[in-house]
Design a protein around this motif. Structure first.
Motif, short mmCIF file in Angstrom:
data_model
loop_
_atom_site.label_atom_id
_atom_site.label_comp_id
_atom_site.label_asym_id
_atom_site.label_seq_id
_atom_site.Cartn_x
_atom_site.Cartn_y
_atom_site.Cartn_z
N HIS A 378 48.55 4.86 73.86
CA HIS A 378 48.54 3.40 73.94
C HIS A 378 49.93 2.90 74.28
O HIS A 378 50.93 3.59 74.07
CB HIS A 378 48.06 2.81 72.61
N LYS A 379 49.99 1.72 74.84
CA LYS A 379 51.29 1.13 75.17
C LYS A 379 52.12 0.98 73.89
O LYS A 379 51.60 0.65 72.82
CB LYS A 379 51.10 -0.22 75.85
N ASN A 380 53.42 1.24 74.03
CA ASN A 380 54.36 1.23 72.90
C ASN A 380 54.06 2.36 71.90
O ASN A 380 54.47 2.29 70.74
CB ASN A 380 54.34 -0.12 72.16
N GLY A 381 53.34 3.37 72.36
CA GLY A 381 53.04 4.50 71.49
C GLY A 381 54.17 5.51 71.48
O GLY A 381 55.28 5.25 71.94
N SER A 382 53.88 6.70 70.96
CA SER A 382 54.91 7.74 70.87
C SER A 382 54.30 9.10 71.20
O SER A 382 53.11 9.34 70.98
CB SER A 382 55.53 7.78 69.47
N VAL A 383 55.15 9.98 71.71
CA VAL A 383 54.78 11.35 72.02
C VAL A 383 55.86 12.26 71.47
O VAL A 383 57.05 11.99 71.63
CB VAL A 383 54.63 11.56 73.55
N GLU A 384 55.44 13.35 70.79
CA GLU A 384 56.40 14.30 70.23
C GLU A 384 56.24 15.66 70.91
O GLU A 384 55.12 16.12 71.15
CB GLU A 384 56.20 14.48 68.73
N HIS A 403 49.49 10.15 70.20
CA HIS A 403 48.73 9.39 69.20
C HIS A 403 47.84 8.38 69.92
O HIS A 403 47.72 7.22 69.51
CB HIS A 403 49.69 8.69 68.24
N GLY A 404 47.18 8.89 70.97
CA GLY A 404 46.38 8.01 71.82
C GLY A 404 44.91 8.03 71.49
O GLY A 404 44.51 8.08 70.32
N ILE A 405 44.09 8.06 72.55
CA ILE A 405 42.65 7.85 72.38
C ILE A 405 41.94 9.07 71.81
O ILE A 405 40.85 8.96 71.27
CB ILE A 405 42.00 7.45 73.72
N GLY A 406 42.52 10.27 71.97
CA GLY A 406 41.89 11.48 71.45
C GLY A 406 40.74 11.95 72.31
O GLY A 406 40.39 11.34 73.32
N ILE A 407 40.15 13.07 71.90
CA ILE A 407 39.05 13.70 72.64
C ILE A 407 37.89 13.94 71.69
O ILE A 407 38.08 14.43 70.57
CB ILE A 407 39.50 15.03 73.27
N ASP A 408 36.67 13.61 72.14
CA ASP A 408 35.48 13.86 71.32
C ASP A 408 35.28 15.36 71.15
O ASP A 408 35.58 16.16 72.05
CB ASP A 408 34.25 13.25 71.97
N GLU A 459 42.83 9.07 67.10
CA GLU A 459 44.03 9.50 66.39
C GLU A 459 45.04 10.20 67.30
O GLU A 459 46.24 10.13 67.07
CB GLU A 459 43.66 10.44 65.24
N GLY A 460 44.57 10.89 68.31
CA GLY A 460 45.47 11.56 69.23
C GLY A 460 45.10 13.01 69.45
O GLY A 460 44.10 13.51 68.92
N THR A 461 45.93 13.69 70.23
CA THR A 461 45.67 15.07 70.64
C THR A 461 46.95 15.88 70.57
O THR A 461 48.03 15.37 70.85
CB THR A 461 45.11 15.12 72.09
N ALA A 462 46.81 17.14 70.18
CA ALA A 462 47.95 18.06 70.12
C ALA A 462 47.64 19.30 70.95
O ALA A 462 46.65 20.00 70.69
CB ALA A 462 48.25 18.45 68.68
#
Length: 492
Positions: A378-384, A403-408, A459-462
């Motif tokens: 998402h805009k203004n989000g973060s990535v590690e 910490h974006g849209i995630g995957i089903d 929640e996001g994806t790793a």
């Protein structure tokens, strides 16, 4: 949170057969080698059983008398030593000797069968050739010879088995004549006509059984191999059709690239005012056209990149030391405009290590995963981006977390398929081509990397990239302390 581990092994190849004619068909050397190793493992199990048998004979000798095994005989130790030494020689020939005229998988397998049959004949002699079911273990070698050898070679194994069993019977019969009450055979059997008839009965019955098993299993093996040949040919045709499809796709991509570049060039001229004043409503239309053309150009580049990586699978690429920290930094520098556009906070904390791989493909792999993390944040989000070094095992993992849209969970196993993108991803990123992670898959396969993907919708994806073997360019103490760079890359 759904978690899927993706592994790709380029060493897996379709089964190939050497087929001159139906009677001479046999498995190729690669299949024989795999079965030689299986034989060696199985033989270690037999050796362990013989050791346990000898221990049992020492502890409770009386319990083995009923099986015609006499505690004074040390044949289990002799057989164990022979099989153990033979196993070590087989392993040495496979792993440390160069293939040659006298060191081929076929010769190795033949030597194993001959040694095993000799040892089995000794066991049958001491255990009992007619009083116990020990002779039926000959059938195992006949069946395996039918599977791994040609029909004529397996017939030769059946003949050898028949000869060896006949020798065992004749030996026991001659001993029965000399020592009527020999402890090696049934005490009720003497050198009279009944003993001789019994010997001929077992010889005739077992020989019929041996050759019957050979005939049935060899016929079944030929049928199975014929189907394997058909499958191999079908696999070859499918690969050829896939290559033709890819070539056609590349051809069409190249044909689309030239007019698309011309369209984008004309649009830029119009937007730049080189073709006169442009009405505001027309400018909006031109912007939409330019956006679609840009997305199409990105798709074309991805397709060309994907095809180039596929072609790399067919040849030997140059393996070089790749500094992972520097490669990640190059990817971050390249993606900085996109990071700033979405105001993404990028936190990078990496240990310094080197991996032997294909440099340009490693960069492509990291760039695609990081760009995906940015695109689906998402805009203004973060990535590690973090790493974990295991200095003791010389291995490492690198994790890219958004910490974006995630995957089903239903879509997660399919994310590396070509042209696949989930409805959730399509809604969030309309410019997706569906081949980005396919590129990652091929690059990971070419570099012998494994990837774990964990994701939770909303929640996001790793993405965790597993490096099986790394080099530490500094001392262990310095490598243990993590180098950090780019802690906060934000929109200025």
């Amino acid at each position: 949170m759904a978690n899927v581990k993706f592994t790709w092994d380029k060493s897996q190849t379709p089964i190939a057969l050497s087929l001159k004619n139906e009677c001479a068909s046999k498995l190729n050397d690669d299949i024989l080698i795999s079965n030689i190793r299986w034989f060696i493992i199985f033989r270690w199990g037999v050796i362990s059983a013989l050791i346990l048998l000898h221990i049992l004979a020492l502890l409770t000798p009386d319990s083995l008398i009923q099986f015609r095994i006499i505690e004074e005989n040390n044949w289990p130790i002799a057989i164990t030593l022979v099989l153990g030494i033979a196993n070590l020689l087989y392993i040495f020939a496979l792993d440390h000797c160069k293939p040659g005229k006298f060191n081929t998988p076929t010769i190795n397998l033949w030597s194993q069968i001959i040694v095993d049959l000799i040892c089995l004949s000794v066991v049958v002699h001491y255990v009992g050739s007619t009083a116990t079911p020990a002779p039926f273990f000959y059938i195992l070698h006949i069946a395996l010879a039918c599977i791994f050898f040609s029909t004529l070679e397996s017939l030769l194994v059946a003949v050898i088995v028949s000869i060896m069993y006949t020798i065992v019977l004749l030996t026991e019969y001659s001993l029965a004549i000399q020592i009527p009450q020999s402890i090696l055979i049934d005490s009720s059997v003497t050198h009279d006509g009944i003993s001789k008839n019994l010997m001929f009965f077992w010889m005739f019955a077992l020989d019929i059984l041996f050759f019957t098993v050979w005939y049935l299993v060899s016929r079944l093996s030929l049928v199975v191999r014929a189907h394997e040949i058909q499958l191999a040919e079908a696999y070859k045709r499918i690969n050829q059709a896939q290559q033709e499809k890819d070539q056609y796709a590349v051809l069409m991509t190249h044909q689309l690239k030239s007019p698309l570049d011309a369209i984008r060039s004309k649009i830029n001229l119009i937007k730049g005012g080189y073709c006169g004043e442009v009405p505001s409503d027309l400018k909006e239309t031109l912007l939409k056209i330019d956006l679609r053309a840009t997305n199409m150009a990105g798709l074309i580049l991805d397709l060309l990149k994907l095809q180039r990586l596929k072609e790399t699978c067919l040849c030997t690429a140059e393996i070089q030391p790749v500094n992972i920290q520097n490669t990640i930094q190059k990817c971050v520098d390249k993606l900085t405009p996109v990071i700033n556009t979405k105001a993404i906070t990028l936190n990078v904390s990496l240990g310094n290590f080197i991996f032997q791989g294909i440099p340009d493909q490693m960069e492509i792999l990291f760039e695609n995963i990081i760009s995906n993390a940015i695109a689906y944040s998402h805009k203004n989000g973060s990535v590690e981006i973090t790493s974990d070094l295991n200095i003791k095992n010389k291995s490492a993992t690198l994790t890219i977390i958004d910490h974006g849209i995630g995957i089903d969970s239903d879509d997660l196993p399919n994310i590396f398929n070509e042209y696949f993108y989930s409805p959730r991803a399509a809604l969030h990123n309309k410019a997706s081509s569906g081949v980005g992670l396919s590129i990652v898959k091929i690059a990971a396969e070419n570099n012998n990397l494994h990837i774990n993907v964990a994701s939770e919708p909303g929640e996001g994806t790793a993405f965790t990239i597993i490096f099986p073997e790394i080099q530490i360019p500094v001392s262990a103490e310095e490598a243990d302390s993590t180098a950090t760079f780019g802690n906060s890359l934000q929109q200025q």
